[in-house]
Design a protein around this motif. Sequence first.
Motif, short mmCIF file in Angstrom:
data_model
loop_
_atom_site.label_atom_id
_atom_site.label_comp_id
_atom_site.label_asym_id
_atom_site.label_seq_id
_atom_site.Cartn_x
_atom_site.Cartn_y
_atom_site.Cartn_z
N VAL A 194 6.33 11.06 -13.22
CA VAL A 194 6.69 10.35 -14.06
C VAL A 194 6.71 9.23 -13.50
CG1 VAL A 194 9.14 9.20 -13.04
CG2 VAL A 194 8.68 11.05 -11.92
N ASP A 195 6.03 8.78 -15.11
CA ASP A 195 5.11 7.62 -16.05
C ASP A 195 6.48 6.93 -17.01
OD1 ASP A 195 3.65 6.43 -16.87
OD2 ASP A 195 2.54 7.84 -17.93
N THR A 196 7.11 6.45 -16.34
CA THR A 196 8.43 4.59 -16.43
C THR A 196 7.63 3.58 -16.71
OG1 THR A 196 9.37 4.94 -14.94
CG2 THR A 196 10.09 6.80 -16.45
N LEU A 197 8.58 2.96 -17.95
CA LEU A 197 7.82 1.35 -17.61
C LEU A 197 8.08 0.93 -15.80
CD1 LEU A 197 7.63 -1.05 -19.68
CD2 LEU A 197 10.32 -1.16 -19.96
N PHE A 198 9.35 1.14 -16.08
CA PHE A 198 9.94 0.66 -14.28
C PHE A 198 8.58 0.78 -13.34
CE2 PHE A 198 11.52 1.34 -9.60
CZ PHE A 198 12.34 1.06 -10.09
N VAL A 199 7.76 2.02 -13.63
CA VAL A 199 7.32 2.94 -12.28
C VAL A 199 6.09 1.58 -12.47
CG1 VAL A 199 5.42 4.46 -12.05
CG2 VAL A 199 8.07 5.44 -11.61
N ARG A 200 5.54 2.25 -13.67
CA ARG A 200 3.76 1.56 -14.34
C ARG A 200 4.62 0.04 -14.03
NH1 ARG A 200 -0.10 4.51 -15.08
NH2 ARG A 200 -0.08 5.72 -16.19
N ASN A 201 5.41 -0.86 -14.13
CA ASN A 201 5.62 -2.03 -13.50
C ASN A 201 5.67 -3.06 -12.60
OD1 ASN A 201 6.31 -4.46 -14.38
ND2 ASN A 201 8.32 -4.18 -16.44
N LYS A 202 6.69 -1.82 -11.40
CA LYS A 202 6.52 -1.76 -10.17
C LYS A 202 4.90 -2.02 -9.48
CE LYS A 202 11.30 -3.27 -9.03
NZ LYS A 202 11.08 -3.80 -10.66
N LEU A 203 3.86 -0.89 -10.10
CA LEU A 203 2.93 -0.63 -9.87
C LEU A 203 2.05 -1.17 -9.90
CD1 LEU A 203 0.94 1.32 -8.27
CD2 LEU A 203 0.58 2.42 -10.88
N GLY A 204 2.43 -1.93 -10.99
CA GLY A 204 1.06 -3.38 -11.28
C GLY A 204 1.26 -4.72 -10.17
N ARG A 205 2.71 -4.66 -10.50
CA ARG A 205 3.14 -6.19 -9.20
C ARG A 205 2.79 -5.84 -7.88
NH1 ARG A 205 3.62 -10.70 -9.69
NH2 ARG A 205 4.49 -10.58 -11.19
N ALA A 206 2.57 -4.32 -7.07
CA ALA A 206 2.45 -3.81 -5.77
C ALA A 206 1.01 -4.29 -6.22
CB ALA A 206 2.64 -2.52 -5.58
N TYR A 207 -0.32 -3.62 -6.80
CA TYR A 207 -1.17 -4.13 -7.19
C TYR A 207 -1.40 -5.94 -6.87
CZ TYR A 207 -2.49 0.79 -7.52
OH TYR A 207 -2.96 2.22 -7.71
N ILE A 211 0.97 -1.18 0.01
CA ILE A 211 0.01 0.32 -0.11
C ILE A 211 0.79 1.66 -0.66
CG2 ILE A 211 -1.46 1.27 1.24
CD1 ILE A 211 -3.30 -1.12 -0.69
N GLU A 212 2.03 0.86 0.95
CA GLU A 212 2.68 2.14 0.68
C GLU A 212 3.69 2.42 -0.44
OE1 GLU A 212 2.35 1.14 4.84
OE2 GLU A 212 2.65 0.55 3.25
N ALA A 213 3.63 1.58 -0.75
CA ALA A 213 4.46 1.97 -2.66
C ALA A 213 3.69 1.78 -3.44
CB ALA A 213 5.31 -0.19 -2.69
N ILE A 214 1.99 1.62 -3.82
CA ILE A 214 1.87 2.09 -4.43
C ILE A 214 1.22 3.56 -4.31
CG2 ILE A 214 -1.41 2.08 -4.80
CD1 ILE A 214 -0.86 -1.35 -3.88
N ASP A 215 0.71 4.23 -3.02
CA ASP A 215 0.75 5.86 -2.57
C ASP A 215 2.29 6.51 -3.75
OD1 ASP A 215 -1.59 4.90 -1.38
OD2 ASP A 215 -0.90 5.34 0.94
N LEU A 216 3.25 5.63 -2.85
CA LEU A 216 4.27 6.58 -3.58
C LEU A 216 4.63 6.54 -5.27
CD1 LEU A 216 7.07 6.12 -0.76
CD2 LEU A 216 5.72 7.99 -1.90
N PHE A 217 4.24 5.57 -5.91
CA PHE A 217 4.19 4.92 -7.22
C PHE A 217 3.70 5.65 -7.52
CE2 PHE A 217 7.30 1.11 -6.67
CZ PHE A 217 7.78 1.48 -7.32
N ASN A 218 2.41 5.79 -7.05
CA ASN A 218 0.86 6.70 -7.77
C ASN A 218 1.66 8.18 -7.90
OD1 ASN A 218 -1.21 5.45 -9.06
ND2 ASN A 218 -1.45 4.78 -7.11
#
Length: 400
Positions: free
Chosen positions: A231-244, A217-224
């Motif tokens: 900062v809309d990068t492949l890295f951010v989207r990938n990590k956000l997807g995995r956290a969800y 949840i904390e990771a999701i908040d910060l990636f969002n």
Amino acid sequence: MKKLFIVIVIGMISKVGAQAPALAVADSLYATGEYTKAIAQYEKIQEPTARVLLQIARAYKGKGAKTAALNFYKKSLELNDKQPIAATEYGRLLLTKSKFKEADSVFSILSMRYPTNAEYHYQWGRALKKTAVKDTLVLNKKVDNEKIDTSEKAFAKAVQLDSTHQKAMFELAKYHLGHKNYPEVETICKKALESEPENIEIIGVLAQSYYYKGWWIEAIDLFNQLLDMGVDTLFVRNKLGRAYYEKRMYPEAIEAYEEVLAYDDEDWGTLITLARLYNFNREYDKALEYGKKALYFKNLPLDDVYYTMGRAYEFKKDYEQAMKYYRKSTKEDANNLDAVYATAVAADNYYEDKEEVLKLYEKFVAQSKKLKKRPYLARIAQERITLLKREIFEAQEKKE
């Protein structure tokens, strides 16, 4: 003798007077970005001073001629080594040219001369990062100048001298992240964000710390937050997807991974992840669509892709097709216990001949014990084996 002295003095004055206009013209050209013309003017000056050589260095740097710039910075400092600004510019340029040992020398001297200057320690740390051994350092441990021999110590010293030095804190946080020292990462990042709450690099490091700790949840908040900041990068989207995904927030995970797919629509890993997510979200046709795409793009082995497609067919209650893909999966990897078990379950729903189903469950239990894996599934399978044996026995009794 007196006349000779007067002649010499007049000559010196006239020489300085002749050079003054050339210097003024050169400075004017430099100030307006006419670097090549400025250099030509500076080079007309006979017996150039350290300042003139410094200006030539800056002009070469301004037009991107870094090698020539380094040469003139060095000449300027050889004439006068008490130029901290020139030395700083020289050291930074050395870093951009990957001349780390030379930069180490420059910034170590500056740090010794100006021991309370945080910036010099930070730049020294950048040089040491490439030249010195690694070290582990707690943020608020005191570091004496004479003991600085690693980048971590130099960065820590910079932070001790200036607790708002964002770049030094970023380097320290990044170091601790790489060594999985997550509490230190969070201490440093939170301190940095107190003085600069929108520091993208710090937020990124903190998000990763939460991610690797499993604080989804904390990771999701910060990636969002990073996405909101552009900062809309492949890295951010990938990590956000995995956290969800890990939080079983499947619609949100699907949305994130669909964005990941926009970067590379032939990436089998993203495709198979989306296939699984659509399965979880009960969108089985979508799961099959992405599973087939993953199958097309993935190199061998294919057991995972076949298994995921089998699951989609099973959820659609098409047990015959499910068994077909599960068997393909076990053909690719006979020890894929999930597929072995799923084959038995699909057969249990499809076959009327329960003796055949019994064999499949028994095969799974035997493999599970041999590989010492999936014991919880083995217990479920054993319970089903007991019931199947009773059903088979009762059916035979009725026939008799």
